[in-house]
Write an enzyme that holds these catalytic residues in place. Sequence first.
Site, PDB file in Angstrom:
ATOM      1  CG  ASP A  31      -1.868   1.348   1.407  1.00 28.39           C
ATOM      2  OD1 ASP A  31      -2.301   1.630   0.409  1.00 28.39           O
ATOM      3  OD2 ASP A  31      -1.772   1.911   2.538  1.00 28.39           O
ATOM      4  CG  ASP A  33      -1.947   7.571   0.199  1.00 27.58           C
ATOM      5  OD1 ASP A  33      -1.251   8.715   0.382  1.00 27.58           O
ATOM      6  OD2 ASP A  33      -2.788   7.195  -0.715  1.00 27.58           O
TER       7      ASP A  33
END
Length: 246
Positions: A31, A33
């Site tokens: 991922d 953020d």
Amino acid sequence: MSRLFSTGSVLGAGGSKMASNFRKVTHCIFDMDGLLLDTEKLYTEVTQSIADPYGKIYTWEIKQSIMGLQREAAAVAIIEALGLPMTPEEYIVVSTEKINQLMGNCKMMPGAERLVRHLHENNIPIALATSSGTDSVEVKTKNHQELFNLFHHKVMGSSDAEVKEGKPAPDIFLVAASRFPDKPSPDQCLVFEDAPNGVTAGVSAGMQVVMVPDPNVKEDQRKHATLVLDTLEDFKPELFGLPAFK
């Protein structure tokens, strides 16, 4: 500090005895953020600034429920939760402008650069799987382009036609795995996530998930992760059959 989980039960912390609870992996999917880039507090700032004129408060509970959602779904959820008098399209226009102003100088999270470089230098295939759109990713990574170019490929959920459903659906991680040249099976992939929705997506895809949650994430929302860490600096690659740090 790390906490190890297996089928939702706490087993212990740190000892080599626990390594047998983890499957050996060959590929890693990240991922972005809140996991690689320190952007989540900036997202909170943006959303609260939009809510302020209407006297609304963007609480942690609301934020947590939308983390990992694709752009359109997140806009709908925020508008509904805060009762904002605007359409999702209007919200996206306003928030995108504010995000572009703030995100260009976002920093790497602790341990993120070290881990990405280590895996790349040891020829471990790595991919990015973010719910952000292509334009947003370009803004956030502009000062870290050399590092993000180390990823074999990037899947941007809000811009990718193959990602039919956003997190917590497994689509984005399955698409990311399918784009490696050797097309590894899900059980050969290790996901790195910070949000409960992302953990659910990774587990639903049949992958092991290392979670580095925000301190506000409650204990019962961490229990489905394979391994929970306070920071990527604590990750031990050898637990999953990956080359150890020197």
